[in-house]
Design a protein around this motif. Structure first.
Motif, PDB file in Angstrom:
ATOM      1  N   ALA A  10       0.823  -1.199   0.000  1.00 32.26           N
ATOM      2  CA  ALA A  10       0.000   0.000   0.000  1.00 32.26           C
ATOM      3  C   ALA A  10       0.861   1.254   0.000  1.00 32.26           C
ATOM      4  N   LYS A  11       1.959   1.231   0.753  1.00 33.36           N
ATOM      5  CA  LYS A  11       2.842   2.398   0.822  1.00 33.36           C
ATOM      6  C   LYS A  11       3.582   2.585  -0.498  1.00 33.36           C
ATOM      7  N   MET A  12       3.927   1.501  -1.153  1.00 34.64           N
ATOM      8  CA  MET A  12       4.692   1.566  -2.393  1.00 34.64           C
ATOM      9  C   MET A  12       3.805   1.880  -3.592  1.00 34.64           C
ATOM     10  N   GLY A  13       2.540   1.616  -3.479  1.00 35.38           N
ATOM     11  CA  GLY A  13       1.656   1.643  -4.628  1.00 35.38           C
ATOM     12  C   GLY A  13       1.260   0.221  -4.952  1.00 35.38           C
ATOM     13  N   PHE A  14       0.481   0.057  -5.992  1.00 32.70           N
ATOM     14  CA  PHE A  14       0.016  -1.289  -6.308  1.00 32.70           C
ATOM     15  C   PHE A  14      -0.080  -1.448  -7.812  1.00 32.70           C
ATOM     16  N   THR A  15       0.478  -2.532  -8.315  1.00 33.43           N
ATOM     17  CA  THR A  15       0.474  -2.795  -9.751  1.00 33.43           C
ATOM     18  C   THR A  15      -0.548  -3.874 -10.093  1.00 33.43           C
ATOM     19  N   PHE A  16      -1.465  -3.511 -10.960  1.00 32.62           N
ATOM     20  CA  PHE A  16      -2.443  -4.454 -11.502  1.00 32.62           C
ATOM     21  C   PHE A  16      -1.974  -4.890 -12.892  1.00 32.62           C
ATOM     22  N   LYS A  17      -2.703  -5.769 -13.518  1.00 33.75           N
ATOM     23  CA  LYS A  17      -2.255  -6.317 -14.801  1.00 33.75           C
ATOM     24  C   LYS A  17      -2.100  -5.248 -15.881  1.00 33.75           C
ATOM     25  N   LYS A  18      -2.994  -4.218 -15.872  1.00 32.35           N
ATOM     26  CA  LYS A  18      -2.972  -3.245 -16.957  1.00 32.35           C
ATOM     27  C   LYS A  18      -2.731  -1.810 -16.516  1.00 32.35           C
ATOM     28  N   PHE A  19      -2.544  -1.583 -15.219  1.00 34.50           N
ATOM     29  CA  PHE A  19      -2.266  -0.223 -14.751  1.00 34.50           C
ATOM     30  C   PHE A  19      -1.609  -0.284 -13.373  1.00 34.50           C
ATOM     31  N   HIS A  20      -0.976   0.829 -13.020  1.00 34.48           N
ATOM     32  CA  HIS A  20      -0.313   0.936 -11.718  1.00 34.48           C
ATOM     33  C   HIS A  20      -0.955   2.062 -10.917  1.00 34.48           C
ATOM     34  N   ILE A  21      -1.094   1.846  -9.612  1.00 34.73           N
ATOM     35  CA  ILE A  21      -1.651   2.856  -8.717  1.00 34.73           C
ATOM     36  C   ILE A  21      -0.546   3.438  -7.842  1.00 34.73           C
ATOM     37  N   THR A  22      -0.293   4.730  -8.008  1.00 35.11           N
ATOM     38  CA  THR A  22       0.550   5.496  -7.094  1.00 35.11           C
ATOM     39  C   THR A  22      -0.375   6.136  -6.071  1.00 35.11           C
ATOM     40  N   GLN A  23       0.008   6.107  -4.795  1.00 38.57           N
ATOM     41  CA  GLN A  23      -0.901   6.602  -3.755  1.00 38.57           C
ATOM     42  C   GLN A  23      -0.150   7.332  -2.638  1.00 38.57           C
ATOM     43  N   HIS A  24       0.758   8.197  -3.036  1.00 33.71           N
ATOM     44  CA  HIS A  24       1.565   8.929  -2.066  1.00 33.71           C
ATOM     45  C   HIS A  24       0.781  10.040  -1.370  1.00 33.71           C
ATOM     46  N   ARG A  25      -0.190  10.629  -2.063  1.00 38.48           N
ATOM     47  CA  ARG A  25      -0.845  11.828  -1.555  1.00 38.48           C
ATOM     48  C   ARG A  25      -2.230  11.572  -0.978  1.00 38.48           C
ATOM     49  N   THR A  26      -2.877  10.499  -1.365  1.00 41.46           N
ATOM     50  CA  THR A  26      -4.235  10.240  -0.909  1.00 41.46           C
ATOM     51  C   THR A  26      -4.243   9.635   0.489  1.00 41.46           C
ATOM     52  N   ALA A  27      -5.312   9.920   1.246  1.00 40.96           N
ATOM     53  CA  ALA A  27      -5.435   9.387   2.604  1.00 40.96           C
ATOM     54  C   ALA A  27      -5.837   7.917   2.593  1.00 40.96           C
ATOM     55  N   MET A  28      -6.706   7.542   1.674  1.00 41.54           N
ATOM     56  CA  MET A  28      -7.227   6.176   1.629  1.00 41.54           C
ATOM     57  C   MET A  28      -6.531   5.393   0.516  1.00 41.54           C
ATOM     58  N   LYS A  29      -5.787   4.382   0.917  1.00 41.50           N
ATOM     59  CA  LYS A  29      -5.005   3.594  -0.028  1.00 41.50           C
ATOM     60  C   LYS A  29      -5.868   2.514  -0.692  1.00 41.50           C
TER      61      LYS A  29
END
Length: 243
Positions: A10-29
């Protein structure tokens, strides 16, 4: 509700098959609730994602419905920055518009009705607030009550359109009458257990604007006793999770 996404990921982000989620700024991961809704919700040609957060659900809907255009609205500046980055880097960037606005204001400016609306709404109603204001706003219904969600969603949906949400099981009795009062009828309910031995913790709900032909109720479990995903959960998320 326990999630299957580790705190480290969750802290690093999350990679799905077709896209990656960066979540450095949002409160809810990224969490299991969002993945469940994005993999399950009804779609259409024109979809609205209310409170998009990282953009996860909007991206999942774009992947599942290749001809759809998704409008994703978000009021938090940090989440908005993450969502815009995630969508810009995705293969679906031409079909998702990210808009920094509250639902209340967006309804006043929307120029056409939607086929489908998806929302992973705030869910704490009568509980202590988190001292971190950003996280509290994302988790508590003060900024978007169930009554407001139902009223504005009904106003933004075309006749026969759907509103799909995921909420704590104990809040179903609060949202359902609000939806009915605003002309939204329950069409599907999936009661979710994390394990077979655990109580129902979440409900996936689908409402339709108007009267449904039928209403289905089912119950599903996410993990087996050994911790692996059940067949239902595996099939639901197979096109998203890498493993």
């Amino acid at each position: 509700m326990p999630v299957f996404i580790s705190d480290r990921l969750a802290k690093m982000g999350f990679t799905f098959k077709k896209f990656h989620i960066t979540q450095h700024r949002t409160a809810m991961k990224v969490g299991t609730d969002g993945v469940l809704l994005g993999a399950w919700a009804e779609g259409g040609a024109h979809i609205l994602d209310i409170g998009t957060g990282t953009g996860l659900i909007a991206l999942m809907m774009a992947q599942r419905f290749p001809s759809a255009h998704i409008d994703a609205i978000e009021m938090d500046e940090g989440a908005l920055a993450d969502a815009r980055l995630n969508i810009m880097r995705s293969p679906f960037k031409d079909r998702i518009s990210v808009i920094g606005v509250t639902l209340q204001r967006y309804r006043a400016q929307a120029d056409r009705p939607y086929d489908a609306i998806v929302c992973n709404p705030p869910y704490f109603i009568n509980s202590l607030k988190n001292p971190l204001q950003q996280r509290a706003a994302a988790r508590h219904t003060d900024t978007l009550s169930y009554g407001e969600l139902a009223r504005h969603a009904a106003g933004l949906l075309k006749e026969g359109g759907t509103l799909s949400v995921i909420i704590p099981a104990e809040n179903k009795g609060i949202l359902e009458p609000e939806a009915l009062f605003n002309g939204l009828s329950m069409q599907k309910t999936v009661r979710i257990r994390t394990k077979g031995s655990k109580p129902v913790k979440r409900c996936l709900l689908e409402f339709t604007k108007g009267m449904p032909d039928h209403c289905t109720v089912s119950e599903e479990t996410l993990s087996r006793p050994d911790g692996t995903r059940t067949e239902w959960y595996k099939q639901l998320t197979d096109t998203f999770y890498i493993r």
